[in-house]
Structures are given as C-alpha cells and as structure tokens.
Design a protein around this motif. Structure first.
Motif, PDB file in Angstrom:
ATOM      1  N   UNK A   4       0.800  -0.898  -0.275  1.00 16.83           N
ATOM      2  CA  UNK A   4       0.139   0.047   0.039  1.00 16.83           C
ATOM      3  C   UNK A   4       0.871   1.595  -0.306  1.00 16.83           C
ATOM      4  N   UNK A   5       1.830   1.546   0.845  1.00 19.92           N
ATOM      5  CA  UNK A   5       2.612   2.274   1.083  1.00 19.92           C
ATOM      6  C   UNK A   5       3.146   2.774  -0.556  1.00 19.92           C
ATOM      7  N   UNK A   6       4.091   1.414  -0.923  1.00 25.25           N
ATOM      8  CA  UNK A   6       4.136   1.820  -2.587  1.00 25.25           C
ATOM      9  C   UNK A   6       3.699   2.028  -3.398  1.00 25.25           C
ATOM     10  N   UNK A   7       2.433   1.715  -3.215  1.00 27.14           N
ATOM     11  CA  UNK A   7       0.784   2.534  -3.907  1.00 27.14           C
ATOM     12  C   UNK A   7       1.348   3.901  -4.720  1.00 27.14           C
ATOM     13  N   UNK A  12       2.156   9.305  -7.069  1.00 20.85           N
ATOM     14  CA  UNK A  12       2.657   9.796  -7.414  1.00 20.85           C
ATOM     15  C   UNK A  12       4.052  10.816  -8.331  1.00 20.85           C
ATOM     16  N   UNK A  13       4.775   9.563  -8.274  1.00 20.25           N
ATOM     17  CA  UNK A  13       5.885   8.891  -9.139  1.00 20.25           C
ATOM     18  C   UNK A  13       5.172   9.679 -10.834  1.00 20.25           C
ATOM     19  N   UNK A  14       3.974   9.058 -10.842  1.00 16.69           N
ATOM     20  CA  UNK A  14       3.587   9.667 -11.948  1.00 16.69           C
ATOM     21  C   UNK A  14       2.167  10.256 -12.149  1.00 16.69           C
ATOM     22  N   UNK A  15       1.641  10.726 -11.313  1.00 14.00           N
ATOM     23  CA  UNK A  15       0.886  12.065 -11.514  1.00 14.00           C
ATOM     24  C   UNK A  15       0.574  13.213 -10.527  1.00 14.00           C
ATOM     25  N   UNK A  16       1.502  13.191  -9.838  1.00 10.66           N
ATOM     26  CA  UNK A  16       2.090  14.782  -8.983  1.00 10.66           C
ATOM     27  C   UNK A  16       2.796  15.486  -9.160  1.00 10.66           C
ATOM     28  N   UNK A  17       2.394  16.245  -9.595  1.00 14.55           N
ATOM     29  CA  UNK A  17       4.147  17.720  -9.790  1.00 14.55           C
ATOM     30  C   UNK A  17       4.701  18.205  -8.119  1.00 14.55           C
ATOM     31  N   UNK A  19       7.315  20.892  -6.903  1.00 12.77           N
ATOM     32  CA  UNK A  19       7.853  22.215  -7.272  1.00 12.77           C
ATOM     33  C   UNK A  19       9.314  21.998  -8.462  1.00 12.77           C
ATOM     34  N   UNK A  20       8.783  22.823  -9.981  1.00 16.52           N
ATOM     35  CA  UNK A  20       9.869  22.390 -10.809  1.00 16.52           C
ATOM     36  C   UNK A  20      10.299  21.215 -10.749  1.00 16.52           C
ATOM     37  N   UNK A  21       9.198  19.971 -11.202  1.00 18.02           N
ATOM     38  CA  UNK A  21       9.156  18.892 -11.392  1.00 18.02           C
ATOM     39  C   UNK A  21       8.760  18.435 -12.518  1.00 18.02           C
ATOM     40  N   UNK A  22       9.128  17.459 -13.561  1.00 17.52           N
ATOM     41  CA  UNK A  22       8.410  16.853 -14.913  1.00 17.52           C
ATOM     42  C   UNK A  22       7.971  15.418 -14.009  1.00 17.52           C
ATOM     43  N   UNK A  23       6.021  15.482 -14.141  1.00 18.95           N
ATOM     44  CA  UNK A  23       5.423  14.214 -14.455  1.00 18.95           C
ATOM     45  C   UNK A  23       6.357  13.256 -15.253  1.00 18.95           C
ATOM     46  N   UNK A  24       6.820  13.651 -16.283  1.00 20.75           N
ATOM     47  CA  UNK A  24       7.101  12.531 -16.923  1.00 20.75           C
ATOM     48  C   UNK A  24       8.712  11.697 -16.991  1.00 20.75           C
ATOM     49  N   UNK A  25       9.374  12.423 -16.446  1.00 21.45           N
ATOM     50  CA  UNK A  25      10.646  12.348 -15.585  1.00 21.45           C
ATOM     51  C   UNK A  25      10.980  12.657 -13.972  1.00 21.45           C
ATOM     52  N   UNK A  26      10.244  12.174 -13.537  1.00 20.65           N
ATOM     53  CA  UNK A  26      10.732  12.618 -11.758  1.00 20.65           C
ATOM     54  C   UNK A  26      11.761  11.911 -11.468  1.00 20.65           C
ATOM     55  N   UNK A  27      12.112  13.374  -9.957  1.00 18.12           N
ATOM     56  CA  UNK A  27      13.328  12.982 -10.048  1.00 18.12           C
ATOM     57  C   UNK A  27      13.610  12.465  -8.203  1.00 18.12           C
ATOM     58  N   UNK A  28      14.039  11.869  -7.408  1.00 27.30           N
ATOM     59  CA  UNK A  28      14.033  11.300  -6.306  1.00 27.30           C
ATOM     60  C   UNK A  28      13.836  11.805  -5.193  1.00 27.30           C
ATOM     61  N   UNK A  29      12.559  10.979  -4.676  1.00 21.46           N
ATOM     62  CA  UNK A  29      11.469  11.536  -3.785  1.00 21.46           C
ATOM     63  C   UNK A  29      11.646  10.736  -2.768  1.00 21.46           C
TER      64      UNK A  29
END
Ligand SMILES: *Cc1c(COP(=O)(O)O)cnc(C)c1O
Length: 431
Positions: A4-7, A12-17, A19-29
């Motif tokens: 569930x945690x991973x979900x 987040x990685x796929x759908x949430x912007x 600050x100053x990020x891309x949803x197509x190339x997200x960085x480490x979070x």
C-alpha cells in the motif's frame, strides 16, 4: 515497506507535480511521515536533520507546541471567514504587530496567501499609486539581475531574466528593465561605481518607472548573493530623486534570518512597499503580507480601492499562528541564536574553501552558501545528503542552508559536516 505504501508513492511519481518537476521524468523523492524540532522523519523511520527550514519558513522547528496550541485554539473558535465586510481579532492584532516591528512608516497591511501573491500586490500598489498621483506614464519596473520574487506572472517578470523562465513565457510576460546585480559584497569596501547601472537606467527611463523592486542585501533563490547595505541606501536616494518607489521583497530575509530583524534594517532604509511571507507563520501555515507607507496608501486611494482580494485573505488560522510565531521570536530570542548559527556556519563550512569543486563560500546571519563551479546533478547529490542523515537541497551550482533557529551546535555540525563531505566528493570543473 508495505505494498500500500509503494502504491501511493508510485501514484505520486506518475501523477503529482512537485515544485519545478516533470511528471514524465520525476527525480528521487523521499516520503515524510512526520517532523518535530529540527528533525524530518521519513516513512522508513530514518531521521534527517533539517538544514532548509522548509525553504526559510520553519524558524522555530517543526510541531512547536506553542504554534500547535494557537492553531488548535483558533480552529475551535473560527477556522475561516471571508474578509470582505467582516474582520477578526487574529488578523488585526497581527497587522498591528507587523506595523510595529517593520521599518517606521510602513503603516498599512494587506494579507495575501503566498509570497508570490504578496509581490503581485506590491506591484499593483506601485502602479496604482503612480496612477493616483497623476504619473500615468510610470508603468514599468526596474529590478536587479539575479533576483527571485515568485512564480506568478507579475512576480516572474522581475525575476532574473536568464534563470527566471522568461524565454518559456516570452510574449506574455511584461518586459521590465534589468540592471546589474550589486557587485560589492556585504563585507567589501564600498565602490560608488557599483551604482552606475542603476544611475543609467534611472537617467534614461526614470520617467516611465513605477518602482525599483529588489531583495534587500540578500538575493535568495536567484543566486544566494549578499551585497553591501550601502548600495541599498544609495538606491533609496536615487529612487527619491526620480519619483520612483522602492519595493523591498523581504519574503526570504524577514524575521531575523539575515542577522537583523529585516534586511532593510541593516541599511537603515525604509522602503515604500515591503512584502513578507515564508517565516511569518513559522512554517505552519501559508500566509504573506504586503505593507505600504501612508503616502503610498493615500496615493492608491485617490483612484479608488486597491484592486485585490484573495478568497482566503487573512485566514484566521494562519493569522493566529503568525501571531504566536512572532511571540516566540521574542520569548526565545532570535538574535543570539542567529548570531551563534552564523559563527558556527563560518567555522563549519571553512573546510570547503579550496576544494576542487568550490568557487566560493559565504555566510550571512543564519544563511550559509557553498557555490560550486558547476551545477550539481540533483539525482546524484540529494541521496548523498540523505545517507548522511541531513536534509539539504541544492539548486544549480548552489549548496546552501538556512536551518531552523532552534538547531543546536551538534546538529548544525552534522549539517555542515555533511556539506563538506558531499562537496569534497565532487570533481573539479572540466577544463
Ligand atoms: C519564496 C520567495 C517568494 C515567493 O513566495 P511563495 O510563497 O513561494 O509564493 C518571493 N520572493 C522571495 C524573495 C522569496 O524567497
């Protein structure tokens, strides 16, 4: 880690912007579970010492009991009510304190819900004032390069034209007049030549300029540069001579961060309009404010009401927490703390001088900057700080810290130690 945690992280990685990020190339979070004092607790239980105060704001540390108490009590009484035609004690008492603590003469307060909006309002005030006194040709702003004033269009138009996303929005963004950033460092001898760019701009374009917009003494996100207070004093004089207002953006520097309560205090300068935000609520809520002198307010009034009014203007929760945060500034005096942090940053970052990747090391108040020759690769550098148990988020070629004022000597040593460690691993610039 549970599925569930991973979900939620995958979502987040796929759908949430961020600050100053891309949803197509997200960085480490890094997922955060909670935070208290100067510690950010990650979902996996690791604790990070916070060197960023969540972008200048969390000056008293996370979850301070006095701020929480103010928030809870206000929530029970009045969480929100529109500010049009209605008023409430937390907002008015906060306004009164802001008038008292800011430079003399800033007597009128407009509450906004973010720094960018406070800057939009500051620009509107300047334009509307000039209009009100019959100076209708004054429709532009002059500002210094390397500035940062927010992400909305008006604020963005006075951000640094090279790092401030201007090209992307070219054609839509109003064109302002840019002068050289002050070159005199805060600790160097004053050189009058440093003002020539402003002199030339005002001589040639003064009649069409509504205001000079700047971050006093400390330029934040646009370059983390510190400049001579004398520049500000001289700029104030030149503005007066040309009928140009001075708008000071103290959103980053306000409430003690640079070693004086406001950075304008370092120069003994009173701006005509001043914006505050970030640390105003101790990082617990979002709130900002724009203050203006009586002269500006009177000029604005000649053409009618000030044309701005956010839905959540002067939110009672935010204004109550801000009041409690200002109480704390007095009860847990910021001045000796910022002075101690300043000296510990100086000694702690000393080792960075002369490292192959390092161009400059500078400290002012509770702000420490290690400037590199080349921009960092965030995906590479960010995890190295987390592995060392600290939260430091560089941008571009700047590794910088502005910790909560409550950080103790030991924790601050871990933050500066981590910076020296990470920076020492970075290579020298390629030829
Ligand atoms: C952060 C900042 C802003 C913008 O504030 P937001 O709350 O992010 O909109 C404006 N000016 C300065 C100097 C800032 O540091």
């Amino acid at each position: 880690m549970s599925t569930a945690n991973d979900d939620w992280l995958a979502f987040d990685r796929k759908h949430v912007w961020h600050p100053y990020t891309s949803v197509t190339a997200p960085g480490p979070m890094f997922p955060v579970r909670s935070a208290h004092g100067v510690r950010i607790v990650l979902e996996d239980g690791r604790e990070l010492i916070d060197g960023m105060a969540s972008w200048w704001s969390v000056i008293h540390g996370y979850a301070h009991p006095k701020l929480l108490d103010a928030l809870h009590r206000q929530a029970d009484a009045l969480a929100h009510v529109m500010f049009g035609g209605l008023t409430h004690r937390p907002a008015v008492e906060l306004a009164q304190r802001l008038v008292e603590m800011t430079p003399d003469g800033l007597d009128h307060v407009f509450f906004a819900d973010s720094g960018s909006v406070a800057m939009e309002v500051a620009l509107k005030m300047a334009l509307q004032y000039q209009h009100g006194i019959g100076e209708t040709a004054r429709k532009r702003f002059v500002t210094i390069r390397r500035g940062y004033h927010g992400d909305t269009f008006g604020a963005m138009s006075v951000c640094d034209p090279d790092t401030g996303m201007h090209q992307l929005f070219d054609g839509f963004l109003p064109k302002q007049l840019f002068i050289d950033a002050p070159g005199c460092r805060s600790d160097a001898e004053w050189d009058d030549l440093d003002l020539s760019s402003l002199r030339v701009a005002l001589d040639e374009h003064g009649h069409e300029i509504a205001a000079l917009v700047l971050e006093p003494v400390v330029q934040g996100a646009g370059g983390m540069r510190f400049y001579a207070p004398e520049w500000l004093r001289q700029a104030r004089r030149l503005c007066d001579a040309h009928g140009v207002l001075l708008v000071a953006d103290e959103i980053a520097t306000g409430f003690g961060r640079s070693g004086t309560l406001f950075a304008c205090d370092r120069a003994g300068v009173v701006p005509d309009v001043m914006a505050v935000g970030k640390a105003l609520c101790g990082g617990m809520m979002t709130l900002a404010a724009t203050l203006a002198t009586g002269r500006v307010a009177e000029g604005i009034g000649r053409v009618g009401p000030l044309m701005h009014g956010p839905t959540f203007m002067a939110n009672p929760l935010a204004t109550a927490v801000a009041g409690a945060s200002l109480d704390l500034l007095h009860e847990e005096p910021w001045e000796p703390r910022v002075a101690r942090i300043e000296s510990e940053l100086r000694s702690g970052l000393q080792a960075c001088h002369g490292m192959p990747a390092v161009a400059d090391v500078r400290v002012l108040g509770a702000i420490g900057v290690v400037e590199l020759h080349e921009p960092v690769v965030m995906a590479d550098v960010q995890p190295r700080f987390v592995d060392r148990g600290v939260w430091v988020r560089p941008f571009g070629e700047l590794v910088y810290v502005m910790p909560p004022y409550v950080i103790d000597t030991e924790d601050l040593a871990r933050v500066t130690g981590a910076i020296c460690g990470v920076v020492s691993e970075l290579p020298a610039p390629r030829g």
